[in-house]
Design a protein around this motif. Structure first.
Motif, short mmCIF file in Angstrom:
data_model
loop_
_atom_site.label_atom_id
_atom_site.label_comp_id
_atom_site.label_asym_id
_atom_site.label_seq_id
_atom_site.Cartn_x
_atom_site.Cartn_y
_atom_site.Cartn_z
N PHE A 183 5.38 9.49 -31.70
CA PHE A 183 6.36 8.98 -30.73
C PHE A 183 7.77 9.46 -31.06
O PHE A 183 8.47 10.02 -30.20
CB PHE A 183 6.31 7.45 -30.71
N THR A 184 8.20 9.28 -32.31
CA THR A 184 9.59 9.58 -32.65
C THR A 184 9.87 11.08 -32.76
O THR A 184 11.01 11.51 -32.59
CB THR A 184 9.99 8.89 -33.98
N ASN A 185 8.82 11.87 -33.04
CA ASN A 185 9.03 13.31 -33.23
C ASN A 185 8.53 14.16 -32.08
O ASN A 185 8.50 15.40 -32.19
CB ASN A 185 8.35 13.76 -34.53
N SER A 186 8.13 13.53 -30.98
CA SER A 186 7.49 14.27 -29.89
C SER A 186 8.40 15.36 -29.32
O SER A 186 7.94 16.48 -29.04
CB SER A 186 7.06 13.32 -28.77
N ASN A 187 9.67 15.08 -29.19
CA ASN A 187 10.59 16.06 -28.62
C ASN A 187 10.77 17.25 -29.57
O ASN A 187 10.73 18.41 -29.15
CB ASN A 187 11.95 15.41 -28.34
N MET A 188 10.94 16.96 -30.86
CA MET A 188 11.09 18.03 -31.85
C MET A 188 9.84 18.91 -31.88
O MET A 188 9.93 20.14 -31.90
CB MET A 188 11.34 17.44 -33.24
N ILE A 189 8.67 18.27 -31.88
CA ILE A 189 7.42 19.03 -31.93
C ILE A 189 7.28 19.90 -30.69
O ILE A 189 6.91 21.08 -30.77
CB ILE A 189 6.22 18.08 -32.07
N ALA A 190 7.58 19.34 -29.53
CA ALA A 190 7.48 20.11 -28.28
C ALA A 190 8.39 21.32 -28.30
O ALA A 190 8.01 22.43 -27.90
CB ALA A 190 7.81 19.21 -27.08
N LYS A 191 9.62 21.14 -28.79
CA LYS A 191 10.57 22.25 -28.84
C LYS A 191 10.11 23.30 -29.86
O LYS A 191 10.29 24.51 -29.66
CB LYS A 191 11.97 21.74 -29.20
N ALA A 192 9.52 22.84 -30.96
CA ALA A 192 9.02 23.78 -31.97
C ALA A 192 7.86 24.60 -31.41
O ALA A 192 7.76 25.81 -31.68
CB ALA A 192 8.59 23.02 -33.22
N ILE A 193 6.98 23.97 -30.64
CA ILE A 193 5.86 24.69 -30.03
C ILE A 193 6.37 25.74 -29.06
O ILE A 193 5.89 26.88 -29.04
CB ILE A 193 4.89 23.70 -29.35
N VAL A 194 7.35 25.37 -28.25
CA VAL A 194 7.96 26.35 -27.34
C VAL A 194 8.52 27.53 -28.12
O VAL A 194 8.38 28.70 -27.73
CB VAL A 194 9.07 25.69 -26.49
#
Length: 219
Positions: free
Chosen positions: A37-48
């Motif tokens: 939940f707390t890291n979802s945005n960071m993970i998504a940006k890293a995948i991009v």
């Protein structure tokens, strides 16, 4: 007035920090969900930032419970994914969540050596693990060793300027600024390609603004 839970005691903060490093038991499973939940945005940006293409060989260091693995393998055709983690609980949970995916596997590792041969992966991803590398220079060399020539490594992390205001970070976290991570990667023979810094609001005990970095290096 807003009803807030009481702040965590020092013992609770230390226990949380230990779980963030290596989730274990029932509490570890809960921490794994919280991290999603707390890291979802960071993970998504890293995948991009991986710029995934057909046939990529992916290594993720510290995938947690593997919630976002499908997002990676369905980003392009014929992606092969390997995840390594120091937490037996997270490896087991990730295997369960991604059961039946023939191009996906998870493996328990010691956090010192990456259990794959040289020049194996075209892309390497890790978010929120750099704080826990016991020997950062040795582990950066491991990343460089298993990365193919021309391959990229994407590291997501919260910089020291933000982490020093997070209460649990004083327990077992090594804090990094962008320059230190850059030197670490360059010493391992990797070239810094890009550094993107973003701000977001996350909720744990309360809503806070935090900064995170998506750091990309190339072999």
């Amino acid at each position: 007035m807003e009803n807030r839970p009481p702040p965590l005691s020092e013992t609770e903060l230390e226990e949380l920090a230990a779980q963030l490093r290596c989730p274990d038991g029932e509490n570890g499973l809960k921490v794994g969900e919280m991290m999603n939940f707390t890291n979802s945005n960071m993970i998504a940006k890293a995948i991009v930032g991986l710029h995934l293409t057909e046939g990529d060989e992916i290594l993720e260091i510290g995938p947690g419970n593997g919630m976002h693995t499908k997002e990676i393998i369905y980003s392009a055709e014929e992606i092969n994914y390997r995840g390594i983690d120091i937490s037996p609980a997270m490896v087991k949970e990730a295997q369960k969540r991604n059961k039946g995916l023939s191009t996906v596997s998870f493996q328990l590792t010691d956090g010192e050596k990456i259990p794959y041969g040289e020049c194996r992966f075209s892309k390497i991803l890790t978010t929120n693990t750099v704080y826990f590398w016991n020997d950062p220079h040795a582990y950066a060399n491991e990343i460089a060793r298993v990365l193919k020539p021309g391959g990229i490594a994407v590291i997501g992390f919260i910089p020291e300027s933000t982490m020093r205001h997070i209460p649990f970070a004083k327990y077992g976290f090594t804090l990094y600024d962008i320059e230190t991570v850059a030197r670490l990667m360059e010493t391992a023979g990797l070239e810094v390609v890009s550094v993107n810094t973003e701000k977001e609001f996350v909720t744990s005990e309360r809503q806070i603004e935090r900064e995170f970095v998506i750091f990309t290096a190339k072999k």
